[in-house]
Design an enzyme around this catalytic site. Structure first.
Site, short mmCIF file in Angstrom:
data_model
loop_
_atom_site.label_atom_id
_atom_site.label_comp_id
_atom_site.label_asym_id
_atom_site.label_seq_id
_atom_site.Cartn_x
_atom_site.Cartn_y
_atom_site.Cartn_z
N PHE A 54 0.83 -1.21 0.11
CA PHE A 54 -0.01 -0.06 0.03
C PHE A 54 0.89 1.29 -0.14
CE2 PHE A 54 0.69 -0.21 4.65
CZ PHE A 54 0.99 1.03 5.05
N LYS A 102 -1.48 -7.31 -9.26
CA LYS A 102 -2.26 -7.31 -8.19
C LYS A 102 -1.86 -6.15 -7.16
CE LYS A 102 -2.99 -8.35 -4.26
NZ LYS A 102 -3.57 -7.16 -3.64
N GLU A 123 -4.94 -3.85 -2.20
CA GLU A 123 -6.27 -3.43 -2.34
C GLU A 123 -6.68 -2.13 -1.33
OE1 GLU A 123 -4.70 -5.77 -0.73
OE2 GLU A 123 -5.84 -6.93 0.91
N SER A 146 5.24 -7.06 3.30
CA SER A 146 5.68 -7.39 4.48
C SER A 146 6.58 -8.78 4.56
CB SER A 146 4.56 -7.54 5.66
OG SER A 146 3.48 -8.59 5.34
N CYS A 194 9.44 1.59 3.61
CA CYS A 194 10.35 0.61 4.07
C CYS A 194 11.99 1.02 4.17
CB CYS A 194 10.32 -0.54 2.95
SG CYS A 194 11.04 -0.16 1.27
N GLU A 198 9.08 -4.29 12.81
CA GLU A 198 8.75 -3.09 12.35
C GLU A 198 7.51 -2.54 12.82
OE1 GLU A 198 7.40 -3.87 8.27
OE2 GLU A 198 8.76 -2.21 7.43
P1 NAD Z 1 1.25 -6.66 3.07
O1 NAD Z 1 2.20 -7.68 3.06
O2 NAD Z 1 0.11 -6.72 3.98
O3 NAD Z 1 0.73 -6.55 1.44
C1 NAD Z 1 1.53 -6.62 0.37
C2 NAD Z 1 0.65 -7.28 -0.70
O4 NAD Z 1 0.43 -8.82 -0.30
C3 NAD Z 1 -0.77 -6.65 -1.04
O5 NAD Z 1 -0.78 -6.85 -2.47
C4 NAD Z 1 -1.40 -7.47 -0.51
O6 NAD Z 1 -2.74 -7.76 -0.66
C5 NAD Z 1 -1.02 -8.92 -0.34
N1 NAD Z 1 -1.43 -9.87 0.71
C6 NAD Z 1 -1.70 -9.52 2.05
N2 NAD Z 1 -1.84 -10.31 2.88
C7 NAD Z 1 -1.54 -11.50 1.89
C8 NAD Z 1 -1.67 -13.11 2.40
N3 NAD Z 1 -2.19 -13.59 3.56
N4 NAD Z 1 -1.56 -14.01 1.14
C9 NAD Z 1 -1.44 -13.48 0.03
N5 NAD Z 1 -1.37 -11.99 -0.16
C10 NAD Z 1 -1.19 -11.29 0.86
O7 NAD Z 1 2.18 -5.39 3.06
P2 NAD Z 1 1.60 -3.83 3.13
O8 NAD Z 1 0.90 -3.66 4.27
O9 NAD Z 1 0.71 -3.50 1.96
O10 NAD Z 1 2.88 -3.04 3.09
C11 NAD Z 1 3.75 -2.42 4.14
C12 NAD Z 1 4.80 -3.40 4.25
O11 NAD Z 1 5.49 -3.47 2.87
C13 NAD Z 1 5.81 -3.02 5.32
O12 NAD Z 1 6.36 -4.29 5.82
C14 NAD Z 1 7.13 -2.47 4.43
O13 NAD Z 1 8.12 -2.61 5.11
C15 NAD Z 1 6.98 -3.34 2.93
N6 NAD Z 1 7.67 -2.67 2.06
C16 NAD Z 1 8.85 -3.28 1.88
C17 NAD Z 1 9.44 -2.63 0.64
C18 NAD Z 1 10.71 -3.21 0.22
O14 NAD Z 1 11.38 -2.85 -0.98
N7 NAD Z 1 11.47 -3.96 0.93
C19 NAD Z 1 9.04 -1.48 -0.05
C20 NAD Z 1 7.70 -0.95 0.45
C21 NAD Z 1 6.89 -1.60 1.38
#
Ligand code: NAD
Length: 505
Positions: free
Chosen positions: A157, A181, A184, A234, A289, A391
């Protein structure tokens, strides 16, 4: 396309060059306006069948797209870049509306994404293979980089413009077709980006967006037509995506969470450090991040002086809705995420660290229901605290006190995450040793947020990234292509039978 509540704007999928409504009676997710704290839209959550039909479309588009000359694809990419620049403010406003970050920050993130698409325009050069003539008498050898087929992007997000562009730029220009994808929570910006690619001349079906949640992700991970999965989010989900995708024989890069340390040496200019930390810790409400979430001070004197400078500045952070300009920090993404950050602040206090500034009671008078938090500053953090190990992803800066450079570097090296880190110092020797030895993927020297430019590559170490290739730059190109090597003999005279592995002469 029908929408249950008239006040809510419509969201859709973008497949085969068209807006596609979610199936009637299908599942939906709520999209909020974090600055207002109100529901703004319902996003259709794609079923397995809907994702599969998008994959079918992308697969059908692959032969023509990958068969196009690399220059023709690059020209479409160039038009796409022009359209992205033309619509940059619209994209920035979409980021603000659904993410809640302030407009100046949103615009910066849009531009950093466009830079990746701009780099991708150079594919005719970057995708060139290698050639050696006469490796044996009359024999030449050459290699080429071929696209993989249909590839999937799954994005978080916090950067709804930049991260989709990290993936789309390199994936598309190298000849792959994409099913993305996005998160959301803020899907409007990626939808608009895919529409702009289509407006730039990208053929229907080449860049598709399906909105969804776990069901959509699992479909992408399990469908054998998907050849590669690029994920950012994450760590627990990154690990799950990496393990599932690779078990299914796919190429996968999965970037995860972070806890980024800044090592502050006794010779550093503490006004510079404070300026750097204010932006790096509290910008985008800490939802980056690459945010600096831990300031590691070498010596109590450094820590005491730094906290004295930071405290009034954190208390005076200009916080408010993303519709205003000149602010330093906006709202957090959702009410639930705000609660999660609040719980971490409580945990930090319960674990024995010192709450120098507590941002939990902050109320934005102009938008009382927005998901705002003030900045928090926490001192005397210890490495065994859970609030340090995990985090937080909010506007919280934790300060640690160490006795030496080595002790400070060990903190960053030993932490489970290894995304980014920085050192502030006037010592070239300390800076060089830190950059050389610290167990972290991206290092800043007197630079707080060392996000590499589009012509380098982005990626952390340890629990911050799974897989072998970083995002974008030449690493992105390698991820989205496979090497084919051809050994060719063109000669007039015939061949002799050779039964042993030939030693070329
Ligand atoms: P998230 O892991 O909750 O979601 C990321 C994606 O995974 C979304 O598209 C979501 O729909 C999907 N997703 C969520 N739960 C899922 C599941 N159980 N099974 C399959 N898919 C699932 O992350 P977020 O809250 O959207 O973003 C924040 C996180 O992203 C933080 O931890 C941040 O550090 C990390 N991030 C990392 C980088 C990097 O390059 N290392 C860059 C930006 C953000």
């Amino acid at each position: 396309m029908s929408q249950a509540t008239p006040d809510l704007y419509e969201l859709y999928h973008f497949v085969n060059g068209e807006k596609v409504a979610g199936i009637s009676g299908g599942r939906v997710g709520d999209v909020f306006n974090p600055s207002l704290g109100t529901k703004a839209a319902e996003v259709p959550l794609a079923s397995q069948a809907e994702v599969e039909s998008a994959i079918t479309v992308a697969q059908a588009a692959f032969p023509a797209w990958s068969g196009m000359s690399v220059l023709a694809r690059s020209r479409i990419m160039t038009k796409f870049v022009h359209l992205l620049y033309k619509h940059q403010h619209e994209l920035g406003e979409l980021v603000c509306k659904e993410h809640g970050k302030v407009i100046e920050d949103a615009m910066g993130s849009v531009l950093r994404g466009i830079e990746v698409a701009e780099f991708a325009c150079g594919a005719p050069h970057a995708q060139k293979g290698e050639f050696s003539d006469n490796v044996a008498t009359g024999i030449d050898i050459y290699s080429m980089r071929k696209p993989l087929g249909v590839v999937a992007g799954i994005t978080p997000f916090n950067f709804p413009a930049m991260i989709p562009l990290w993936m789309a730029g390199m994936a598309l220009v190298t000849g792959n077709t994409v099913v993305m994808k996005p998160s959301e929570k803020d899907p409007s910006c990626p939808l608009r980006i895919a529409e702009l690619f289509h407006e730039a001349g990208g053929p229907a079906g080449v860049f598709n967006i399906v909105n969804g949640d776990k069901e959509a992700v699992d479909t992408l991970l399990n469908d054998e037509r998907i050849k590669a999965v690029s994920f950012v989010g994450s760590t627990p989900i990154a690990q799950y995506v990496y393990e599932t995708a690779t078990a299914n024989g796919k190429r996968c890069q999965a970037m995860g969470g972070a806890k980024n340390h800044m090592l502050i040496m006794p010779d550093a200019d503490l006004e510079d450090v404070a300026n750097a930390l204010m932006g790096a810790a509290y910008g985008s409400a800490g939802e980056r991040c690459m945010a600096i979430s831990v300031g590691v001070c070498v010596g109590d004197e450094v820590a005491d002086k730094l906290i004295a400078i930071l405290k009034p500045r954190v208390e005076a952070l200009r916080i408010g809705p993303s519709t205003e300009t000149g602010l330093e920090m906006g709202a957090l993404i959702t009410k639930e995420h705000r609660e999660k950050v609040i719980n971490y602040i409580q945990m930090a206090e319960d674990e024995g660290s010192t709450l120098v500034v507590d941002g939990r009671d902050f109320v934005c008078e102009r938008s009382k229901h927005g998901y705002f938090l003030g900045g928090s500053l926490i001192d005397n953090v210890k490495s065994d605290m859970t609030s340090y190990q995990e985090e937080i992803f909010g506007p919280v800066l934790q300060i640690m006190r160490v006795g030496s450079f080595e002790e400070g570097m060990s903190l960053a090296s030993d932490h489970p995450y290894g995304n980014g880190t920085s050192i502030f110092t006037k010592s070239g020797s300390a800076a060089r040793t830190y950059a050389d030895k610290v167990e972290v993927g991206m290092v800043g020297i007197n630079v707080p947020i060392p996000v590499p430019m589009a012509f380098y590559s982005f990626g952390g170490w340890k629990a911050s990234a799974f897989g072998d290739h970083n995002q974008y730059g030449m690493e992105g190109l390698r991820f989205y292509t496979k090497v084919k090597t051809v050994t060719a003999r063109w000669q007039e005279k015939g061949l002799d039978a050779e039964f042993s592995l030939p030693v070329l002469k």
